[in-house]
Design a protein around this motif. Structure first.
Motif, PDB file in Angstrom:
ATOM      1  N   ASP A  83       2.840   0.267   6.887  1.00  0.00           N
ATOM      2  CA  ASP A  83       1.764   0.023   5.925  1.00  0.00           C
ATOM      3  C   ASP A  83       1.939  -1.387   5.385  1.00  0.00           C
ATOM      4  O   ASP A  83       2.504  -1.607   4.312  1.00  0.00           O
ATOM      5  CB  ASP A  83       1.819   1.052   4.791  1.00  0.00           C
ATOM      6  CG  ASP A  83       0.797   0.761   3.691  1.00  0.00           C
ATOM      7  OD1 ASP A  83      -0.204   0.064   3.979  1.00  0.00           O
ATOM      8  OD2 ASP A  83       1.011   1.227   2.553  1.00  0.00           O
ATOM      9  N   THR A  84       1.471  -2.364   6.129  1.00  0.00           N
ATOM     10  CA  THR A  84       1.690  -3.761   5.763  1.00  0.00           C
ATOM     11  C   THR A  84       0.787  -4.242   4.635  1.00  0.00           C
ATOM     12  O   THR A  84       1.115  -5.188   3.933  1.00  0.00           O
ATOM     13  CB  THR A  84       1.481  -4.675   6.984  1.00  0.00           C
ATOM     14  OG1 THR A  84       0.161  -4.459   7.519  1.00  0.00           O
ATOM     15  CG2 THR A  84       2.508  -4.370   8.064  1.00  0.00           C
ATOM     16  N   ASN A  85      -0.373  -3.571   4.430  1.00  0.00           N
ATOM     17  CA  ASN A  85      -1.303  -4.044   3.399  1.00  0.00           C
ATOM     18  C   ASN A  85      -1.226  -3.246   2.094  1.00  0.00           C
ATOM     19  O   ASN A  85      -1.975  -3.506   1.157  1.00  0.00           O
ATOM     20  CB  ASN A  85      -2.751  -4.031   3.924  1.00  0.00           C
ATOM     21  CG  ASN A  85      -3.195  -2.638   4.352  1.00  0.00           C
ATOM     22  OD1 ASN A  85      -2.465  -1.663   4.191  1.00  0.00           O
ATOM     23  ND2 ASN A  85      -4.393  -2.550   4.909  1.00  0.00           N
ATOM     24  N   GLY A  86      -0.327  -2.273   2.031  1.00  0.00           N
ATOM     25  CA  GLY A  86      -0.113  -1.546   0.793  1.00  0.00           C
ATOM     26  C   GLY A  86      -1.215  -0.580   0.399  1.00  0.00           C
ATOM     27  O   GLY A  86      -1.310  -0.199  -0.777  1.00  0.00           O
ATOM     28  N   ASP A  87      -2.033  -0.142   1.360  1.00  0.00           N
ATOM     29  CA  ASP A  87      -3.116   0.785   1.017  1.00  0.00           C
ATOM     30  C   ASP A  87      -2.678   2.246   1.093  1.00  0.00           C
ATOM     31  O   ASP A  87      -3.472   3.159   0.895  1.00  0.00           O
ATOM     32  CB  ASP A  87      -4.336   0.550   1.899  1.00  0.00           C
ATOM     33  CG  ASP A  87      -4.066   0.799   3.388  1.00  0.00           C
ATOM     34  OD1 ASP A  87      -2.911   1.127   3.746  1.00  0.00           O
ATOM     35  OD2 ASP A  87      -5.009   0.654   4.187  1.00  0.00           O
ATOM     36  N   ASP A 136      -0.978   1.919   9.304  1.00  0.00           N
ATOM     37  CA  ASP A 136      -1.691   0.855  10.004  1.00  0.00           C
ATOM     38  C   ASP A 136      -1.979   1.273  11.446  1.00  0.00           C
ATOM     39  O   ASP A 136      -1.218   2.027  12.053  1.00  0.00           O
ATOM     40  CB  ASP A 136      -0.848  -0.428  10.049  1.00  0.00           C
ATOM     41  CG  ASP A 136      -0.560  -0.989   8.670  1.00  0.00           C
ATOM     42  OD1 ASP A 136      -1.336  -0.710   7.737  1.00  0.00           O
ATOM     43  OD2 ASP A 136       0.463  -1.699   8.545  1.00  0.00           O
ATOM     44  N   THR A 182      -0.610  -2.389  16.627  1.00  0.00           N
ATOM     45  CA  THR A 182      -1.123  -3.656  17.153  1.00  0.00           C
ATOM     46  C   THR A 182      -1.105  -3.688  18.675  1.00  0.00           C
ATOM     47  O   THR A 182      -1.854  -4.434  19.295  1.00  0.00           O
ATOM     48  CB  THR A 182      -0.290  -4.833  16.605  1.00  0.00           C
ATOM     49  OG1 THR A 182       1.093  -4.605  16.908  1.00  0.00           O
ATOM     50  CG2 THR A 182      -0.467  -4.954  15.094  1.00  0.00           C
ATOM     51  N   THR A 188     -10.931   5.737  -1.110  1.00  0.00           N
ATOM     52  CA  THR A 188      -9.629   5.292  -0.617  1.00  0.00           C
ATOM     53  C   THR A 188      -8.595   6.323  -1.027  1.00  0.00           C
ATOM     54  O   THR A 188      -8.692   6.922  -2.114  1.00  0.00           O
ATOM     55  CB  THR A 188      -9.209   3.926  -1.193  1.00  0.00           C
ATOM     56  OG1 THR A 188      -8.999   4.045  -2.609  1.00  0.00           O
ATOM     57  CG2 THR A 188     -10.268   2.868  -0.909  1.00  0.00           C
ATOM     58  N   LYS A 198      -5.519   5.712  -1.790  1.00  0.00           N
ATOM     59  CA  LYS A 198      -4.694   5.135  -2.857  1.00  0.00           C
ATOM     60  C   LYS A 198      -5.291   5.412  -4.229  1.00  0.00           C
ATOM     61  O   LYS A 198      -4.566   5.799  -5.166  1.00  0.00           O
ATOM     62  CB  LYS A 198      -4.542   3.625  -2.644  1.00  0.00           C
ATOM     63  CG  LYS A 198      -3.576   2.961  -3.622  1.00  0.00           C
ATOM     64  CD  LYS A 198      -3.362   1.499  -3.242  1.00  0.00           C
ATOM     65  CE  LYS A 198      -2.314   0.846  -4.158  1.00  0.00           C
ATOM     66  NZ  LYS A 198      -2.039  -0.560  -3.739  1.00  0.00           N
TER      67      LYS A 198
END
Length: 322
Positions: free
Chosen positions: A35-39, A43, A46, A300, A302
């Motif tokens: 979870d690189t964007n903290g949501d 993710d 890639t 969302t 979150k």
């Protein structure tokens, strides 16, 4: 063996793999996710080789008493989903929350609606990415947990449950277990196994019918489910009496598995937000909710599920992903 039968058998065999435990821990994703964007959701990988692009999208609605009824309810939407994505779409009638969770975790379920309480474990352990839920045309949404009994049960207030059976749905359910358990303990000083006997029906429908038929003296349920059952004449309003009503919680969250190919995931989102409810099975089934559910709105995990995670934390719930 058909695809649907294979899915059902595999999910039922693994139905006990995912379950909540009761040791306080901060919400976090299974180590296999990033979870690189903290949501707070997984993710998309890639590496294109790790992304899913199935010929047939499998869709599952949260477990209900009669999945065949909801297969018909979702027909027009699933036809729309097929048209927008260019994929075949199949309805998967899951029998339990655990079976639904394991099917997505194993890569056999691609798009789904997880009930309020199951959303955190679906996100943490199965890579579920919720992005929408049902709401009224003016954006109002939610349901309340109610504790119900039947007329003449001898129960007129919550304290009267002491010494009796109390029906819950499953341990992953917000309104069917977690919220009422926390309420009974914190507000009324009543503990399961000591002050009342907890029993598990498996589904809200089962609990509601059980009370209406006087099989259970009391049950904790989502009132949105009960209202739809009354509207379908499954039970009569005078068969049940509510003795408690909670704050408003978010409803079923809809989304897709984290490793769905990004272009396909975008098409899934497009299908939800462009669906015309007018005259469909969804409109007929969900307009009886209060507030009526008449469109899909963006959410969302979150933000929208913060209150549910708070209840989990208050109960000391953590999720073990095996």
């Amino acid at each position: 063996m058909t695809l649907l039968r294979s899915l059902t058998c595999a999910a039922m065999l693994a139905a006990t793999v995912l379950a909540p435990s009761f040791a306080r821990a901060e919400f976090k994703l299974d180590p296999r996710f990033t979870d690189t964007n903290g949501d707070m959701v997984a993710d998309t990988p890639t590496d294109p080789a790790k992304q899913l692009d199935p010929d047939t999208l499998i869709f599952a609605y949260t477990p209900v008493e009669d999945p065949a009824v909801y297969a018909k309810v979702w027909t027009e939407f699933l036809d729309h989903l097929a048209k927008v994505t260019g994929k075949k779409v199949q309805f998967f009638p899951v029998q339990s929350n655990a079976a639904q969770l394991e099917a997505m975790r194993a890569g056999r379920l691609h798009v789904a609606g997880f009930n309020t309480g199951s959303n955190p474990i679906a996100v943490a352990c199965a890579g579920f990415v919720p992005f929408t839920m049902m709401a009224s045309k003016d954006g109002a949404y939610g349901y309340e947990m109610e504790i119900i009994t039947y007329p003449g049960s001898g129960i007129t207030k919550v304290e009267d449950i002491k010494g009796k059976k109390m029906a819950f749905t499953s341990e992953t359910s917000n309104s069917g277990y977690k919220a009422p358990s926390a309420l009974l303990k914190s507000q009324f000083g009543m503990q399961a196994g000591k002050d009342y006997e907890p029993v598990f029906s498996g589904k809200h429908d089962n609990s509601i019918i059980g009370v209406a038929n006087k099989d259970y003296p009391a049950a904790a349920i989502a009132n949105s489910v009960m209202k739809r059952m009354i509207a379908r004449n499954v039970i009569k309003p005078d068969q049940v009496v509510a003795i408690y009503k909670s704050q408003t919680f978010p409803t079923t969250g809809y989304g897709y598995v984290y490793n769905l190919k990004p272009e396909l995931a975008a098409k899934v989102k497009e299908a939800f937000f462009t669906f015309d409810w007018e005259g469909t099975g969804l409109q007929k089934e969900f307009k009886s909710a209060e507030p009526p559910q008449e469109k899909f709105i963006p959410i969302t995990f979150k933000e929208t599920w913060a209150v549910v995670r708070q209840i989990d934390d208050a109960m000391g719930v953590s999720y073990t992903c095996k």
